[in-house]
Design a protein around this motif. Structure first.
Motif, PDB file in Angstrom:
ATOM      1  N   GLU A  40       5.038  11.805  -4.450  1.00  0.00           N
ATOM      2  CA  GLU A  40       4.919  10.367  -4.674  1.00  0.00           C
ATOM      3  C   GLU A  40       5.323   9.612  -3.423  1.00  0.00           C
ATOM      4  OE1 GLU A  40       7.240   9.251  -8.029  1.00  0.00           O
ATOM      5  OE2 GLU A  40       6.036  10.376  -9.481  1.00  0.00           O
ATOM      6  N   ASP A  41       4.642   8.487  -3.181  1.00  0.00           N
ATOM      7  CA  ASP A  41       4.960   7.598  -2.056  1.00  0.00           C
ATOM      8  C   ASP A  41       5.021   8.349  -0.729  1.00  0.00           C
ATOM      9  OD1 ASP A  41       5.076   5.469  -3.782  1.00  0.00           O
ATOM     10  OD2 ASP A  41       7.240   5.600  -4.074  1.00  0.00           O
ATOM     11  N   GLY A  42       4.105   9.280  -0.523  1.00  0.00           N
ATOM     12  CA  GLY A  42       4.044   9.974   0.754  1.00  0.00           C
ATOM     13  C   GLY A  42       5.029  11.110   0.919  1.00  0.00           C
ATOM     14  N   GLN A  43       5.870  11.339  -0.088  1.00  0.00           N
ATOM     15  CA  GLN A  43       6.834  12.429  -0.018  1.00  0.00           C
ATOM     16  C   GLN A  43       6.232  13.670  -0.677  1.00  0.00           C
ATOM     17  OE1 GLN A  43       9.762  12.077   1.655  1.00  0.00           O
ATOM     18  NE2 GLN A  43       9.014  10.027   2.147  1.00  0.00           N
ATOM     19  N   THR A  68       0.848  -1.188   0.000  1.00  0.00           N
ATOM     20  CA  THR A  68       0.000   0.000   0.000  1.00  0.00           C
ATOM     21  C   THR A  68       0.884   1.239   0.000  1.00  0.00           C
ATOM     22  OG1 THR A  68      -0.100  -0.028   2.428  1.00  0.00           O
ATOM     23  CG2 THR A  68      -1.862  -1.163   1.236  1.00  0.00           C
ATOM     24  N   LYS A  69       0.394   2.292  -0.621  1.00  0.00           N
ATOM     25  CA  LYS A  69       1.157   3.537  -0.713  1.00  0.00           C
ATOM     26  C   LYS A  69       0.401   4.637   0.021  1.00  0.00           C
ATOM     27  CE  LYS A  69       3.297   2.380  -5.160  1.00  0.00           C
ATOM     28  NZ  LYS A  69       2.785   0.999  -5.159  1.00  0.00           N
ATOM     29  N   PRO A  70       1.106   5.459   0.768  1.00  0.00           N
ATOM     30  CA  PRO A  70       0.423   6.538   1.496  1.00  0.00           C
ATOM     31  C   PRO A  70      -0.186   7.538   0.536  1.00  0.00           C
ATOM     32  CG  PRO A  70       2.798   6.836   1.569  1.00  0.00           C
ATOM     33  CD  PRO A  70       2.564   5.498   0.951  1.00  0.00           C
ATOM     34  N   PRO A  71      -1.301   8.143   0.913  1.00  0.00           N
ATOM     35  CA  PRO A  71      -1.920   9.151   0.041  1.00  0.00           C
ATOM     36  C   PRO A  71      -1.082  10.420  -0.007  1.00  0.00           C
ATOM     37  CG  PRO A  71      -3.024   9.105   2.165  1.00  0.00           C
ATOM     38  CD  PRO A  71      -2.043   7.969   2.177  1.00  0.00           C
ATOM     39  N   ASP A  72      -1.325  11.219  -1.023  1.00  0.00           N
ATOM     40  CA  ASP A  72      -0.623  12.493  -1.128  1.00  0.00           C
ATOM     41  C   ASP A  72      -1.207  13.466  -0.100  1.00  0.00           C
ATOM     42  OD1 ASP A  72       1.103  14.406  -2.003  1.00  0.00           O
ATOM     43  OD2 ASP A  72       0.515  14.285  -4.110  1.00  0.00           O
ATOM     44  N   TYR A  73      -0.506  14.551   0.115  1.00  0.00           N
ATOM     45  CA  TYR A  73      -0.982  15.555   1.063  1.00  0.00           C
ATOM     46  C   TYR A  73      -2.287  16.175   0.564  1.00  0.00           C
ATOM     47  CZ  TYR A  73       3.452  15.301   3.572  1.00  0.00           C
ATOM     48  OH  TYR A  73       4.517  14.872   4.315  1.00  0.00           O
ATOM     49  N   LEU A  74      -3.034  16.744   1.489  1.00  0.00           N
ATOM     50  CA  LEU A  74      -4.335  17.329   1.195  1.00  0.00           C
ATOM     51  C   LEU A  74      -4.200  18.448   0.164  1.00  0.00           C
ATOM     52  CD1 LEU A  74      -7.216  16.841   2.477  1.00  0.00           C
ATOM     53  CD2 LEU A  74      -6.816  18.937   3.759  1.00  0.00           C
ATOM     54  N   LYS A  75      -5.053  18.394  -0.860  1.00  0.00           N
ATOM     55  CA  LYS A  75      -5.051  19.463  -1.846  1.00  0.00           C
ATOM     56  C   LYS A  75      -5.681  20.716  -1.245  1.00  0.00           C
ATOM     57  CE  LYS A  75      -5.476  16.454  -5.905  1.00  0.00           C
ATOM     58  NZ  LYS A  75      -6.345  16.102  -7.064  1.00  0.00           N
TER      59      LYS A  75
END
Length: 296
Positions: free
Chosen positions: A132-135, A86-93
């Motif tokens: 990408e990948d939570g970064q 699983t990959k972390p979601p991106d930061y809130l838009k």
């Protein structure tokens, strides 16, 4: 910006996207395997905004699916196992933040943009491009990126590329402030208290409540919170360090000590509080510190 506005306007005049979702379910030795795909009927507004197809999460196949009737028997030609993580979601838009503020009754159409601008100007968050990948992605400077020829091909025509999304990435200063308020008065970090004030203002405008009563009630409420906060201010030392201490803290560069799990555990899940990193070891540059009630 003009290209995006034009495409958005044209899309609003075009028909809806129509597609058919189909699922092929195959039972192999008692285990069900499902393959879902989509057949496009009408591309509609996707002609003007092709990047929106990604948001729809469509699986369009470029080969003809054979017509199968329920109960048909098939031959298993190959078996393999795929491993993934699983990959972390991106930061809130930024748009998602505005939507959540509106949902929880924080601010008005006129004041919400100012609230967002305030937390950016105070360095509580930074606006970044998609990551990408939570970064986090590349930081977007105030006023947007400068330059000519963005989004154009050799002929000078605008390409149908998705405009860069804006993500709200919390800074160490912002997370420290949030952690401090959680420690002393968690109610100040929750939407209801602000939403209640906004509701009262609306009731004043409608003539349901008196302005003086609302002002006196809220002044009394926050005066009480202020005195409570001031009397316990020494408890916040663990959340803020001086610039010299920050420079000597390896975890700030992404060591990952304390953890974020729905609430901030500064010093409880980590090795000595904020200075030892946060989340998944992410660290962001900054030189703000807070001590004895004053921003330095």
């Amino acid at each position: 910006l003009y290209d995006y506005i034009t495409r958005h306007f044209i899309s609003s005049l075009m028909p809806d996207v129509e597609y058919e979702e189909k699922a092929l379910i195959v039972n192999v030795a008692g285990e069900d395997f499902c393959y879902t795909f989509h057949e496009m009927r009408e591309r509609g507004f996707l002609f003007a905004m092709p990047w929106k197809s990604k948001d729809l999460q469509l699986n369009e196949i470029d080969w003809a699916m054979p017509r199968l009737a329920p109960g048909s028997r098939l031959t298993v030609q190959e078996v393999w196992v795929e491993s993934d993580f699983t990959k972390p979601p991106d930061y809130l838009k930024e748009s998602e933040l505005v939507a959540l503020m509106d949902k929880h009754g924080i601010g008005t159409d006129a004041s919400i943009p100012q609230h967002v601008e305030n937390i950016c100007n105070r360095n509580y968050v930074m606006v970044c491009g998609p990551g990408e990948d939570g970064q986090r992605g590349e930081r977007i400077p105030k006023g947007g990126k400068k330059g000519k020829g963005k989004g154009k091909n050799k002929d000078g025509k605008t390409q149908g590329e998705k405009p860069q999304s804006r993500h709200m990435v919390p800074t160490p200063l912002g997370l420290s402030f949030c952690a401090a308020f959680e420690e002393l008065d968690a109610e100040l970090c929750r939407p209801p208290i602000r939403a209640y004030m906004e509701k009262q203002c609306a009731q004043v405008a409608e003539g349901i409540l008196e302005k003086e009563d609302v002002v006196n009630e809220n002044i009394k409420l926050f005066e009480t919170k202020f005195h409570s906060f001031r009397n316990r201010i020494a408890q916040l030392d663990k959340f803020f360090v001086s610039k010299d201490q920050l420079a000597n803290t390896m975890g700030y560069r992404g060591g990952g000590g304390a953890d974020w799990g729905g609430g901030w555990n500064a010093g409880n899940g980590g090795n000595g509080g904020w200075g030892n990193g946060y989340g998944n070891g992410k660290g962001y540059g900054g030189n703000r510190s807070w001590k004895n009630g004053k921003g330095n």
